[in-house]
Motif scaffolding. Structure first.
Motif, mmCIF file in Angstrom:
data_model
loop_
_atom_site.group_PDB
_atom_site.id
_atom_site.type_symbol
_atom_site.label_atom_id
_atom_site.label_comp_id
_atom_site.label_asym_id
_atom_site.label_seq_id
_atom_site.Cartn_x
_atom_site.Cartn_y
_atom_site.Cartn_z
ATOM 1 N N SER A 162 -9.260 -7.921 7.950
ATOM 2 C CA SER A 162 -10.720 -7.850 8.003
ATOM 3 C C SER A 162 -11.208 -6.972 9.148
ATOM 4 O O SER A 162 -12.274 -6.357 9.057
ATOM 5 C CB SER A 162 -11.310 -9.257 8.146
ATOM 6 N N ASP A 210 -15.816 -3.746 6.178
ATOM 7 C CA ASP A 210 -16.859 -3.663 5.148
ATOM 8 C C ASP A 210 -16.355 -4.005 3.752
ATOM 9 O O ASP A 210 -17.134 -4.356 2.875
ATOM 10 C CB ASP A 210 -17.460 -2.247 5.131
ATOM 11 N N THR A 211 -15.051 -3.894 3.553
ATOM 12 C CA THR A 211 -14.479 -4.177 2.236
ATOM 13 C C THR A 211 -13.242 -5.044 2.384
ATOM 14 O O THR A 211 -12.119 -4.573 2.200
ATOM 15 C CB THR A 211 -14.101 -2.875 1.508
ATOM 16 N N PRO A 212 -13.411 -6.319 2.744
ATOM 17 C CA PRO A 212 -12.239 -7.191 2.880
ATOM 18 C C PRO A 212 -11.503 -7.305 1.560
ATOM 19 O O PRO A 212 -12.121 -7.295 0.492
ATOM 20 C CB PRO A 212 -12.842 -8.538 3.295
ATOM 21 N N ARG A 228 -10.091 6.488 12.532
ATOM 22 C CA ARG A 228 -10.824 5.345 13.067
ATOM 23 C C ARG A 228 -10.022 4.690 14.193
ATOM 24 O O ARG A 228 -8.830 4.427 14.043
ATOM 25 C CB ARG A 228 -11.105 4.314 11.969
ATOM 26 N N ILE A 242 -9.485 -4.307 10.255
ATOM 27 C CA ILE A 242 -9.174 -2.929 9.853
ATOM 28 C C ILE A 242 -10.167 -2.431 8.801
ATOM 29 O O ILE A 242 -10.614 -1.283 8.837
ATOM 30 C CB ILE A 242 -7.728 -2.845 9.330
ATOM 31 N N TYR A 243 -10.515 -3.306 7.866
ATOM 32 C CA TYR A 243 -11.465 -2.962 6.808
ATOM 33 C C TYR A 243 -12.628 -3.960 6.829
ATOM 34 O O TYR A 243 -12.738 -4.819 5.949
ATOM 35 C CB TYR A 243 -10.773 -2.978 5.443
ATOM 36 N N GLU A 294 -4.983 7.337 9.106
ATOM 37 C CA GLU A 294 -6.298 6.840 8.687
ATOM 38 C C GLU A 294 -6.956 6.090 9.838
ATOM 39 O O GLU A 294 -8.155 6.182 10.055
ATOM 40 C CB GLU A 294 -6.152 5.913 7.472
ATOM 41 N N TYR A 295 -6.147 5.347 10.564
ATOM 42 C CA TYR A 295 -6.650 4.587 11.722
ATOM 43 C C TYR A 295 -5.508 4.382 12.705
ATOM 44 O O TYR A 295 -4.327 4.451 12.359
ATOM 45 C CB TYR A 295 -7.233 3.233 11.297
ATOM 46 N N ARG A 348 -13.790 -0.286 16.039
ATOM 47 C CA ARG A 348 -13.696 -1.747 16.005
ATOM 48 C C ARG A 348 -12.974 -2.207 17.262
ATOM 49 O O ARG A 348 -12.148 -1.485 17.829
ATOM 50 C CB ARG A 348 -12.912 -2.272 14.792
ATOM 51 N N GLN A 385 0.813 -1.219 0.000
ATOM 52 C CA GLN A 385 0.000 0.000 0.000
ATOM 53 C C GLN A 385 0.850 1.275 0.000
ATOM 54 O O GLN A 385 0.301 2.375 -0.060
ATOM 55 C CB GLN A 385 -0.891 0.025 1.256
#
Length: 388
Positions: free
Chosen positions: A371, A376-378, A110, A373-374, A87-88, A145, A37
């Motif tokens: 999953s 909703d969009t794995p 987040r 961390i994200y 971002e988180y 989360r 990333q």
């Protein structure tokens, strides 16, 4: 091209402890994902302390010098996060978790917190613990989360601290089976010559080694008992073994930086804890193919040894992957020791332990952290769904 916001991880320090070790493992396991990333990663340590764990080189590690103060931590952490604009943020341990949650909404990132212990058992009594419980109850439900280290920890957070089940992911600790077995091949000079069973951990009341010693005396099995660890209870435990007439068969070997050769050479592993978050020592023993006897404490042993949660046990039960004993009952642990000392049972559970250990691999851990961390969009190719 829009710059990728950094990912920030927060923990009190990297001094000796299970949570600190898992934090460094997480950062090591996730390195390739972050590099793909092109994401900068920061590890913020709230306190200055001697470091027992090694942070990977790609991570920007900083110490904030908050001296254990929640208020000072809020001020210093807020200043640093304002500059980083993550971002988180992912945090481990209660103080770091509460600060993470408090700052997330203010700064617009987040908050992902991880609970490494059974919260109710960890704050067991006293005014300070009551205040800590109130603060957890007032803050944890507002995290974006929550990563629970076991289903038992998840259940406790839902039942006693008001965290929504929809926010919680159960992610077991990761284990590098190949590395553990390689370390176990380094044979020490003081390995016992007689057959033995083994228990490991800090010699403190919560680990309940007195129960292990009393059960061992009652079981009257052929193996010696080897205990690895140090702590304030050592003298009392040695005196207990003497009073039971087994001082010559209970061996206190102290702390071992590499406990794996001792685990591998043992007939089986015993844990008699009153409470755990997720008992690393049990899974590490299973990575080495050792059968396990463990008390049914909160949290983790039941999930590991039976695959279920919750599990009710009277005396002991021969579970799918190990012997699970009634909590704080000498007879149950003694009966389980006798059961596991049988050659046929021991051989059978050696195979079952090795098979179960594969469920706690680094690969599964990595996919579940992604999953969390994200949620909703794995990412594409993520073969593991979030734990329910």
């Amino acid at each position: 091209m829009t710059p990728v916001q950094p990912a920030v991880f927060i923990i009190n320090s990297l001094e000796g402890g299970g949570a600190e070790g898992v934090m460094c493992k997480l950062l090591t396991i996730m390195e390739s994902w972050f590099r793909e990333q092109h994401r900068e990663v920061y590890l913020l340590l709230l306190d200055e302390a001697e470091e027992a764990h090694t942070c990977p080189d790609y991570v920007n590690k900083e110490t904030l010098f908050t001296d254990g103060s929640l208020m000072q931590g809020y001020s210093v952490l807020q200043q640093r996060l304002k500059k980083l604009q993550p971002e988180y943020c992912v945090s481990f341990l209660t103080r770091a978790n509460m600060l993470n949650i408090a700052l997330a909404k203010r700064l617009g990132y987040r908050s992902i917190i991880s609970e490494r212990v059974n919260t109710s058992s960890h704050f067991s009594g006293g005014v300070k613990d009551k205040i800590s419980k109130m603060m957890v109850r007032a803050s944890y439900p507002f995290a974006d989360r929550v990563i629970a280290v076991s289903a038992g920890v998840k259940a406790d957070l839902i039942r006693r601290f008001g965290v929504s089940a929809r926010k919680i992911d159960t992610v077991y600790n990761p284990y590098d089976i190949t590395t553990i077995n390689k370390l176990a091949d380094d044979i020490p000079d003081d390995l016992p010559s007689r057959p033995y069973i083994i228990g490991t951990g800090r010699l403190v009341p919560n680990k309940n080694f007195s129960l292990m010693i009393r059960a061992y005396a009652k079981a009257k099995i052929d193996e010696d008992l080897l205990i690895l660890g140090q702590g304030a209870e050592r003298d009392r435990l040695q005196a207990l073994a003497g009073s039971l007439g087994i001082a010559n068969r209970v061996h206190f070997a102290g702390f071992k930086a590499n406990p794996y050769p001792y685990l591998k050479a043992a007939r089986y592993f015993v844990s008699t804890s009153n409470a755990e978050g997720f008992p690393n020592a049990i899974v590490e023993a299973m990575c080495l193919g050792r059968p396990v006897v463990a008390t049914n404490c909160e949290s983790g042993p039941a999930e590991i040894l039976t695959g279920d949660y919750p599990v009710a046990v009277t005396g002991f039960t021969a579970g799918q992957y190990g012997a699970l004993c009634e909590l704080n009952k000498v007879n149950g642990v003694a009966d389980a020791m006798q059961y596991m000392s049988d050659d046929i049972h021991q051989e059978e559970y050696q195979y079952r332990s090795s098979s179960r250990a594969r469920d706690f691999s680094n690969t599964i851990f990595k996919d579940k952290i992604i999953s969390a961390i994200y949620p909703d969009t794995p990412p594409e190719g993520n073969a593991y769904v979030r734990a329910g």
